[in-house]
Design an enzyme around this catalytic site. Structure first.
Site, short mmCIF file in Angstrom:
data_model
loop_
_atom_site.label_atom_id
_atom_site.label_comp_id
_atom_site.label_asym_id
_atom_site.label_seq_id
_atom_site.Cartn_x
_atom_site.Cartn_y
_atom_site.Cartn_z
N ARG A 227 0.84 -1.20 0.00
CA ARG A 227 0.00 0.00 0.00
C ARG A 227 0.88 1.26 0.00
NH1 ARG A 227 -3.47 -2.68 -1.61
NH2 ARG A 227 -5.53 -3.10 -0.73
N HIS A 275 -0.50 0.20 -9.64
CA HIS A 275 -1.24 -0.68 -8.73
C HIS A 275 -1.80 -1.89 -9.49
CE1 HIS A 275 -3.64 -0.75 -4.71
NE2 HIS A 275 -3.50 -1.98 -5.19
P1 NDP Z 1 -1.98 -11.38 5.17
O1 NDP Z 1 -2.94 -10.81 6.13
O2 NDP Z 1 -2.14 -12.79 4.73
O3 NDP Z 1 -0.50 -11.26 5.77
C1 NDP Z 1 -0.04 -10.13 6.42
C2 NDP Z 1 1.34 -10.41 7.00
O4 NDP Z 1 1.86 -9.19 7.53
C3 NDP Z 1 1.32 -11.43 8.15
O5 NDP Z 1 2.44 -12.27 8.07
C4 NDP Z 1 1.38 -10.54 9.39
O6 NDP Z 1 1.99 -11.13 10.52
C5 NDP Z 1 2.28 -9.42 8.88
N1 NDP Z 1 2.11 -8.21 9.69
C6 NDP Z 1 0.99 -7.50 9.92
N2 NDP Z 1 1.24 -6.47 10.75
C7 NDP Z 1 2.56 -6.53 11.05
C8 NDP Z 1 3.42 -5.77 11.88
N3 NDP Z 1 2.97 -4.72 12.57
N4 NDP Z 1 4.70 -6.14 11.97
C9 NDP Z 1 5.17 -7.22 11.30
N5 NDP Z 1 4.41 -8.00 10.50
C10 NDP Z 1 3.12 -7.65 10.38
O7 NDP Z 1 -1.95 -10.42 3.91
P2 NDP Z 1 -1.67 -10.78 2.37
O8 NDP Z 1 -0.36 -11.45 2.28
O9 NDP Z 1 -2.84 -11.47 1.79
O10 NDP Z 1 -1.62 -9.32 1.72
C11 NDP Z 1 -0.70 -8.33 2.14
C12 NDP Z 1 -1.06 -6.98 1.55
O11 NDP Z 1 -0.76 -6.94 0.16
C13 NDP Z 1 -2.55 -6.62 1.58
O12 NDP Z 1 -2.93 -6.16 2.85
C14 NDP Z 1 -2.65 -5.54 0.51
O13 NDP Z 1 -2.46 -4.28 1.10
C15 NDP Z 1 -1.47 -5.85 -0.42
N6 NDP Z 1 -1.93 -6.22 -1.76
C16 NDP Z 1 -1.52 -5.47 -2.84
C17 NDP Z 1 -1.88 -5.81 -4.11
C18 NDP Z 1 -1.38 -5.04 -5.29
O14 NDP Z 1 -1.83 -5.29 -6.42
N7 NDP Z 1 -0.46 -4.11 -5.12
C19 NDP Z 1 -2.75 -6.96 -4.38
C20 NDP Z 1 -3.11 -7.69 -3.18
C21 NDP Z 1 -2.71 -7.31 -1.93
P3 NDP Z 1 1.31 -12.40 11.23
O15 NDP Z 1 1.49 -13.55 10.27
O16 NDP Z 1 2.12 -12.58 12.46
O17 NDP Z 1 -0.13 -12.05 11.46
C1 OXD Z 2 -5.80 -5.82 -3.16
C2 OXD Z 2 -5.30 -4.91 -4.19
O1 OXD Z 2 -5.76 -5.48 -1.98
O2 OXD Z 2 -5.54 -5.17 -5.39
O3 OXD Z 2 -6.25 -6.93 -3.52
O4 OXD Z 2 -4.64 -3.93 -3.87
#
Ligand code: NDP
Ligand code: OXD
Length: 312
Positions: A227, A275
């Site tokens: 993001r 994006h």
């Molecule tokens: P998940 O919820 O599956 O994973 C999030 C990870 O981040 C977990 O391992 C979590 O830790 C870790 N995390 C959260 N907060 C913290 C913190 N404060 N410190 C350290 N680690 C932290 O998310 P996804 O993998 O499915 O997606 C990640 C992000 O990718 C989405 O939220 C979205 O914003 C972005 N995205 C972007 C896209 C694009 O096209 N650019 C498309 C899709 C998604 P824990 O395992 O311990 O909970």
């Molecule tokens: C998502 C994205 O969060 O596309 O899936 O950014």
């Protein structure tokens, strides 16, 4: 009844695919005539402020996106469970983006782009993937997969998450207390964190200076596919200009579309995409949400429910 409220997407394609998968289950779009009391599920992306008005019988809010940061700040978000999109197609697309960009930086592509414009023939001998450490912030659905893909490409892979993880072939770190150890010895940093109060602005100068400087000839690299709110763009532009960072790949921005006035556009070591790292695909999306609705209507528990307190 399922209501679609998908802004800035091909809602028609989603409606067609969902109808194919849900058969007789009623699906409506905003312009249709229907009774809002009958809506049990609403599938949303970039919901307008009145998106949830009159939806008093919701069983779940379904998020077209994997990230729910914007949805969680909606002023009229109902109290129903929020299910986010978790899908192998989306995960694989993000893996492709990460591998492509890491490879590009390993081979110092920004230098060759500049040289090509100048018709300059000059080599830069790259390190081996095996001597380069790629560090992934966030080891969830997307981060874990990216880690596996990078491991298969021969990189040293490390990962950071909130809670400790044990992933074969990945050196893992957890929590704020281990962030500095995670960043030290990192040549290419990949952000796949959710945007929360804890992670906002994490990609800033104070973090960039902790990355390893002597392995890649151009200096350390940052890749942000999560993001825009994670990055301080003024710090990024300055770090890319003064050599604190060798290069960056940015798919997301503080303001999208990225304004024409942003200094990032003009930086030859900054690779910008609009994006698109992993876009939700209507066919796999329709399959996922149709299964979810069918299962929930048959009293199965919802999967991939967002923890509102955690923010992801
Ligand atoms: P998940 O919820 O599956 O994973 C999030 C990870 O981040 C977990 O391992 C979590 O830790 C870790 N995390 C959260 N907060 C913290 C913190 N404060 N410190 C350290 N680690 C932290 O998310 P996804 O993998 O499915 O997606 C990640 C992000 O990718 C989405 O939220 C979205 O914003 C972005 N995205 C972007 C896209 C694009 O096209 N650019 C498309 C899709 C998604 P824990 O395992 O311990 O909970
Ligand atoms: C998502 C994205 O969060 O596309 O899936 O950014």
């Amino acid at each position: 009844m399922l209501l679609l409220h998908l802004n800035q997407t091909d809602e028609t394609a989603w409606a067609q695919r969902l109808r194919r998968h849900l058969h007789e289950y009623p699906i409506v779009r905003r312009g249709d005539s229907f009774n809002r009391d009958d809506v049990r599920y609403v599938l949303v992306w970039k919901p307008l402020s009145d998106a949830f008005d009159g939806l008093d019988n919701l069983k779940a809010v379904l998020s077209y996106g994997a990230g729910v940061d914007a949805l969680l700040t909606h002023p009229h978000l109902p109290d129903a469970p929020i299910v986010r999109f978790v899908d192998p197609d989306l995960t694989a697309r993000m893996g492709d983006y990460v591998v492509a960009n890491v490879m590009m930086h390993l081979r110092n592509q920004s230098a060759y782009i500049v040289q090509q414009r100048a018709r300059s023939w000059r080599d830069h001998f790259p390190p081996r993937a095996a001597d380069v450490s790629v560090a992934i912030m966030g080891l969830g659905e997307l981060g874990r997969h990216a880690a596996e893909r990078l491991g298969a490409q021969g990189f040293q892979v490390r990962g950071w998450s909130r809670s400790p993880k044990n992933i074969e072939g990945v050196v893992t770190f957890a929590g704020d207390g281990e962030l500095d150890a995670f960043l030290a010895d990192t040549d290419i940093l990949v952000n796949l964190l959710p945007l929360t109060a804890d992670t906002r602005g994490i990609l800033r100068r104070a973090l960039f200076v902790k990355l390893r400087r002597d392995r890649l000839p151009q200096g350390p690299v940052v890749i942000n596919a999560a993001r825009g709110g994670h990055q301080v763009e003024a710090d990024l532009a300055a770090a890319l200009s003064d050599g604190t960072l060798g290069a960056a790949s940015l798919d997301v921005f503080e303001t999208e579309p990225l304004p024409g006035s942003s200094p990032l556009w003009a930086l030859e070591n900054c690779f910008i995409t609009p994006h698109i790292a992993a876009v939700s695909h209507p066919e796999s999306g329709a399959r996922y949400f149709a299964n979810l609705i069918r299962g929930h209507e048959a009293d199965e528990p919802l999967r991939n429910v967002v923890d509102r307190a955690r923010g992801y």
